[in-house]
Design a protein around this motif. Structure first.
Motif, PDB file in Angstrom:
ATOM      1  N   LYS A 134       0.707  -1.193  -0.091  1.00 25.38           N
ATOM      2  CA  LYS A 134       0.078   0.130  -0.254  1.00 25.38           C
ATOM      3  C   LYS A 134       0.810   1.114  -0.298  1.00 25.38           C
ATOM      4  O   LYS A 134       0.532   2.618  -0.588  1.00 25.38           O
ATOM      5  N   ASN A 135       2.324   1.465   1.117  1.00 22.66           N
ATOM      6  CA  ASN A 135       2.956   2.056   0.992  1.00 22.66           C
ATOM      7  C   ASN A 135       3.232   2.581  -0.722  1.00 22.66           C
ATOM      8  O   ASN A 135       3.617   3.973  -1.317  1.00 22.66           O
ATOM      9  N   TYR A 136       3.746   1.679  -1.054  1.00 20.79           N
ATOM     10  CA  TYR A 136       4.305   1.198  -2.568  1.00 20.79           C
ATOM     11  C   TYR A 136       3.642   2.217  -3.482  1.00 20.79           C
ATOM     12  O   TYR A 136       3.789   2.376  -4.196  1.00 20.79           O
ATOM     13  N   ASP A 138       1.284   4.044  -3.117  1.00 24.96           N
ATOM     14  CA  ASP A 138       0.651   5.195  -2.886  1.00 24.96           C
ATOM     15  C   ASP A 138       1.799   5.986  -3.248  1.00 24.96           C
ATOM     16  O   ASP A 138       1.587   7.587  -3.818  1.00 24.96           O
ATOM     17  N   ARG A 139       3.220   5.943  -3.158  1.00 28.56           N
ATOM     18  CA  ARG A 139       4.701   6.710  -3.796  1.00 28.56           C
ATOM     19  C   ARG A 139       4.316   6.767  -5.457  1.00 28.56           C
ATOM     20  O   ARG A 139       4.756   7.657  -5.492  1.00 28.56           O
TER      21      ARG A 139
END
Length: 233
Positions: A134-136, A138-139
């Motif tokens: 999820k973080n990747y 979003d980035r």
């Protein structure tokens, strides 16, 4: 005129009629054949553009993954969609970030098509848990529902990459790199078949360069064009 005097006249007239008749029949046959060729060409032109210029390779094998939002993604759930597949891992120190950057470009070009998807599959599912994916995502400004960053069983993922997409994946001897993999993108049609065009030398490709490697530029323009062709079919 007497009959004897008329004979040469009628013979000459008959010869003229035969000559004109020959050319008339020849022209008719020529135009009939020409029409057949034209009709044949028109029939060829009526063939779908995708089927003329994009070869059908193998059907993608069954798969099941969970994406960054916890949604299950399978080959069946993507039936009827046109999608691009790549294999990556979030802690990759080499080509993965440039690949994802290029896929962002593809996403932005094709996001208006509701039937277009991207599936980025992690080859390091032990580390790439849902929050990490999820973080990747979003980035890289991934659009929810369009671009899926997914994980599944590691052995099944490796098998899918190698056998389903002819994509190299493997453990690295370098502990800092962890994994090795190809930097290619695969294009899948609505029926679940891998599709691609001919290269500059007239040979059929199976995948597109997803990142610049060894001086070979990424084929973003080509895969965008071909995806649009499949989406408009």
């Amino acid at each position: 005129m007497s009959k004897s005097k008329d004979t040469p006249y009628y013979i000459g007239l008959g010869i003229i009629i035969l000559i004109f008749g020959y050319f008339a029949v020849t022209n008719v046959v020529h135009y009939i054949n020409k029409d057949k060729v034209v009709d044949s060409n028109r029939s060829e032109d009526r063939a779908p553009v995708a089927d003329k210029f994009l070869k059908k390779f193998n059907t993608v094998p069954d798969f099941e993954f969970v994406d960054q939002n916890g949604d299950t993604i399978t080959n069946e759930s993507l039936k009827g969609k046109v999608y691009i597949v790549d294999f990556f891992f979030t802690s990759c120190p080499t080509i993965c970030a440039p690949m994802s950057h290029n896929l962002k470009t593809v996403q932005d070009e094709l996001k208006s098509h509701p039937d277009f998807k991207i599936l980025s599959v992690s080859i390091d599912p032990d580390y790439d848990k849902q929050p990490v994916l999820k973080n990747y995502a979003d980035r890289h400004d991934a659009i929810d529902g369009l671009w899926h960053f997914a994980r599944g069983d590691k052995e099944a993922t490796f098998k899918l990459a190698r056998e389903g997409f002819s994509a190299y994946v493997g453990e690295s001897q370098d502990s800092l790199i962890k994994f090795e993999h190809s930097g290619n993108f695969a294009l899948v049609d609505r029926e679940g078949k891998i599709r691609s065009r001919k290269d500059a030398y007239g040979n059929w490709m199976m995948v597109y360069n997803g990142v610049e490697e060894n001086g070979i530029a990424p084929q973003l323009k080509e895969i965008i064009q071909d995806a649009q062709t499949l989406l408009n079919k």
